[in-house]
Design an enzyme around this catalytic site. Structure first.
Site, PDB file in Angstrom:
ATOM      1  N   CYS A 105       0.830  -1.210   0.000  1.00  0.00           N
ATOM      2  CA  CYS A 105       0.000   0.000   0.000  1.00  0.00           C
ATOM      3  C   CYS A 105       0.868   1.266   0.000  1.00  0.00           C
ATOM      4  O   CYS A 105       1.561   1.547   0.975  1.00  0.00           O
ATOM      5  CB  CYS A 105      -0.916  -0.026   1.218  1.00  0.00           C
ATOM      6  SG  CYS A 105      -1.806   1.495   1.530  1.00  0.00           S
ATOM      7  N   CYS A 108      -0.040   3.832   2.712  1.00  0.00           N
ATOM      8  CA  CYS A 108       0.407   3.323   4.021  1.00  0.00           C
ATOM      9  C   CYS A 108       1.874   3.673   4.245  1.00  0.00           C
ATOM     10  O   CYS A 108       2.281   4.041   5.350  1.00  0.00           O
ATOM     11  CB  CYS A 108       0.222   1.810   4.105  1.00  0.00           C
ATOM     12  SG  CYS A 108      -1.479   1.254   3.955  1.00  0.00           S
TER      13      CYS A 108
END
Length: 181
Positions: A105, A108
């Protein structure tokens, strides 16, 4: 977890490569110009130059570029998973912040340094944990985590707040501060 640091640096050398494209409609010699930064360990940055601009005139490439470097980040934030969830999060006294993330991600990775910084800043006031949604899928589904990064704040085992996405520092601190009263 890897973090990416991008900086704007002057480019030192320019290299060009010619590539012949063969198609039924047209045969065109396309030239691609790459810039190499001295401290990028050979990272080549493609400077855009479309075939249409080559037929009219060759434009000068920009002499600045963006260099991105991947770095491993160190974190003091403990890992929580499906088996340790009850004991570490639900039975904890006081506020607990859980960062739901995954290694693939991009957002993230962007928010990771901020969460690490906040964990150091709120040491002793809030417990911070990270939960990898790929390794522990049942807990995120129990709390309806549909996108990551998602940060949830629990107080005395009860979910109080959820922040979805890579948000600014002020959003996270205001949300944490609500539960420190």
């Amino acid at each position: 977890m890897a973090a990416f640091t991008c900086t704007s640096r002057p480019l030192v050398s320019l290299r060009s490569e010619s590539r012949i494209s063969s198609s039924l409609s047209a045969s065109l010699s396309a030239r691609r110009i790459f810039a190499v930064s001295p401290d990028s360990a050979g990272l080549r940055i493609r400077l855009s130059q479309s075939p249409s601009s080559l037929t009219s005139k060759v434009s000068q490439p920009r002499r600045r570029g963006i260099v991105c470097e991947a770095q491993e980040t160190t974190t003091d934030i403990s890992i929580v998973n499906d088996t340790t969830w009850d004991s570490l999060v639900l039975k904890a006294d006081g506020p607990v912040l859980v960062d739901f993330w995954a290694p693939w991600c991009g957002p993230c990775k962007m928010i990771d340094p901020l969460v690490n910084e906040l964990a150091r800043e709120y040491t002793g006031k809030v417990k911070f944990y990270k939960l990898n949604t790929d390794d522990s899928p049942s807990t995120p589904s129990k709390y309806n985590v549909r996108s990551i990064p998602t940060i949830m704040i629990f107080v005395n085992g009860e979910k109080k707040d959820a922040i979805i996405g890579a948000v600014p520092r002020s959003t996270l601190t205001s949300s944490i501060d609500k539960f420190l009263q």
